[in-house]
Design an enzyme around this catalytic site. Structure first.
Site, PDB file in Angstrom:
ATOM      1  N   HIS A  89      -1.205  -6.557   2.111  1.00 33.71           N
ATOM      2  CA  HIS A  89      -1.628  -5.486   1.219  1.00 33.71           C
ATOM      3  C   HIS A  89      -3.104  -5.134   1.437  1.00 33.71           C
ATOM      4  O   HIS A  89      -3.989  -5.632   0.753  1.00 33.71           O
ATOM      5  CB  HIS A  89      -1.386  -5.912  -0.230  1.00 33.71           C
ATOM      6  N   SER A 122      -0.089  -2.853   5.293  1.00 34.08           N
ATOM      7  CA  SER A 122      -0.572  -1.655   4.621  1.00 34.08           C
ATOM      8  C   SER A 122      -2.061  -1.586   4.909  1.00 34.08           C
ATOM      9  O   SER A 122      -2.782  -2.557   4.661  1.00 34.08           O
ATOM     10  CB  SER A 122      -0.307  -1.751   3.112  1.00 34.08           C
ATOM     11  N   ASP A 135       9.138   1.056  -2.463  1.00 34.86           N
ATOM     12  CA  ASP A 135       7.937   0.323  -2.084  1.00 34.86           C
ATOM     13  C   ASP A 135       7.230  -0.179  -3.339  1.00 34.86           C
ATOM     14  O   ASP A 135       6.970   0.588  -4.263  1.00 34.86           O
ATOM     15  CB  ASP A 135       6.983   1.217  -1.288  1.00 34.86           C
ATOM     16  N   TYR A 170       1.401  -5.000  -8.700  1.00 35.03           N
ATOM     17  CA  TYR A 170       1.648  -3.830  -9.542  1.00 35.03           C
ATOM     18  C   TYR A 170       2.139  -4.311 -10.904  1.00 35.03           C
ATOM     19  O   TYR A 170       3.296  -4.695 -11.072  1.00 35.03           O
ATOM     20  CB  TYR A 170       2.681  -2.905  -8.913  1.00 35.03           C
ATOM     21  N   TRP A 196       4.162   1.869  -7.653  1.00 29.80           N
ATOM     22  CA  TRP A 196       2.893   1.458  -8.254  1.00 29.80           C
ATOM     23  C   TRP A 196       2.811   1.939  -9.702  1.00 29.80           C
ATOM     24  O   TRP A 196       2.476   1.175 -10.614  1.00 29.80           O
ATOM     25  CB  TRP A 196       1.740   2.023  -7.422  1.00 29.80           C
TER      26      TRP A 196
END
Length: 330
Positions: free
Chosen positions: A124, A155, A53, A58, A23
């Site tokens: 997500h 997630s 990941d 991002y 991220w």
């Protein structure tokens, strides 16, 4: 330096127990140059990390593209790359999780990462309602059968969402927040995930940097750093920023933790090793913006088992200082 591996759920695939959360190299963590991002990734790979990941949002794909370029620069076995989809939906609602939309997001990630098949796609942090729509996961099954993705997971923001997700047989993994300041997953979710042979990816392991022990009351965060603008959940779930703990409360808890550690201990490494004490955890994904951070994070795999008195002390700090702020929310 040796990196330990753990089996990724029912897949049988070994992955490094310390991964790389990408991220920060995408955005909303302050400025990170492309050269710096690539150097951090190379350092992680050199230290034995083989699990990355990321997500399509991002840096609007920047993180995925950088990862794809770094992998192309290296020889040897390709690392396991997990990405995510869904947060590009506007509005971000359950009805947006259609087969067509998800395939479009996947096609974009395939291009960004420079690959023909995605190792793992995760929904997500979708709206809770998505977990009660089997047709969403049926669409992902179709994408697996067509070879666009090898496997999929979710997630989640809340423990309850994780518990619902692992009822689906074909979900291979759940990514969840779990750290010294967010201990609720250990009560029910982690044992159940292990029983069902689901991989567990732990994010926000350092509570957005709090558990490095390097932050102060007057620490200045860049305007584009979520730690400056999302403390109250203005942009996304506040649990993603400082694990949802009020900043002043968290700093006091960090100081209490510091008193329990040997002077030479690296707090971030101890915090990562604390998570790995849970056998149900498959991989922890701390972020890194520099090679030094990436190497230090990876070194946590080599720490010995934490002593019982330290484990008890961490639990006491959570129970008395942190739990009232977070436990029943996530």
């Amino acid at each position: 330096m040796s990196m330990a591996s753990r089996t990724f759920g029912r897949t049988g695939i070994p992955v490094s127990e310390i991964g790389f959360g990408a991220w920060a190299i995408g955005g909303t963590w302050g400025e990170v140059s492309e050269a710096g991002a690539k150097a951090a990734l190379h350092a992680a790979f050199d230290a034995g990390v083989d699990f990355i990941d990321t997500a399509d949002v991002y840096g609007d794909g920047r993180s995925e593209r950088i990862i794809g370029e770094v992998i192309a620069e290296r020889s040897g076995e390709r690392p396991f790359v997990a990405t995510k989809l869904g947060r590009r939906l506007d509005p971000h609602v359950a009805d947006g999780y259609t087969a067509q939309a998800m395939e479009g997001f996947i096609d974009r990630s395939l291009k960004n990462l420079g690959t023909d098949t995605l190792d793992l796609v995760q929904l997500h942090c979708p709206p809770t309602e998505v977990y009660y729509r089997p047709e969403v996961f049926g669409a992902l099954d179709d994408l697996v059968s067509r070879g666009k993705i090898r496997r999929y997971g979710v997630s989640v923001e809340k423990v309850e969402e994780g518990l619902k997700a692992i009822e689906y047989d074909n979900i291979d993994s759940v990514q969840i927040t779990y750290n010294m300041f967010r201990q609720r997953p250990a009560e029910l979710f982690l044992p159940e995930a292990r029983r069902r042979h689901k991989a567990v990816i732990v994010r926000v392991p350092l509570a957005s940097g709090l558990l490095t022990g390097k932050m102060l009351p007057d620490t200045d965060f860049a305007p584009d750093d979520h730690r400056a603008f999302n403390r109250d959940g203005a942009a996304f779930d506040k649990g993603e920023t400082f694990a949802g703990v009020p900043y002043d409360v968290a700093l006091e808890a960090v100081e209490a933790l510091r008193l329990m550690l040997p002077a030479e201990a690296v707090m971030a490494q101890v915090a990562l090793r604390w998570i790995l004490m849970q056998e149900a955890v498959t991989v922890v994904i701390p972020g890194a913006k520099t090679p030094e951070q990436a190497s230090s994070n990876a070194a946590a795999s080599g720490l010995p088992v934490l002593p019982e008195d330290l484990m008890a002390g961490v639990r006491e700090i959570y129970e008395t200082r942190i739990k009232p702020h977070v436990h029943d929310r996530w």
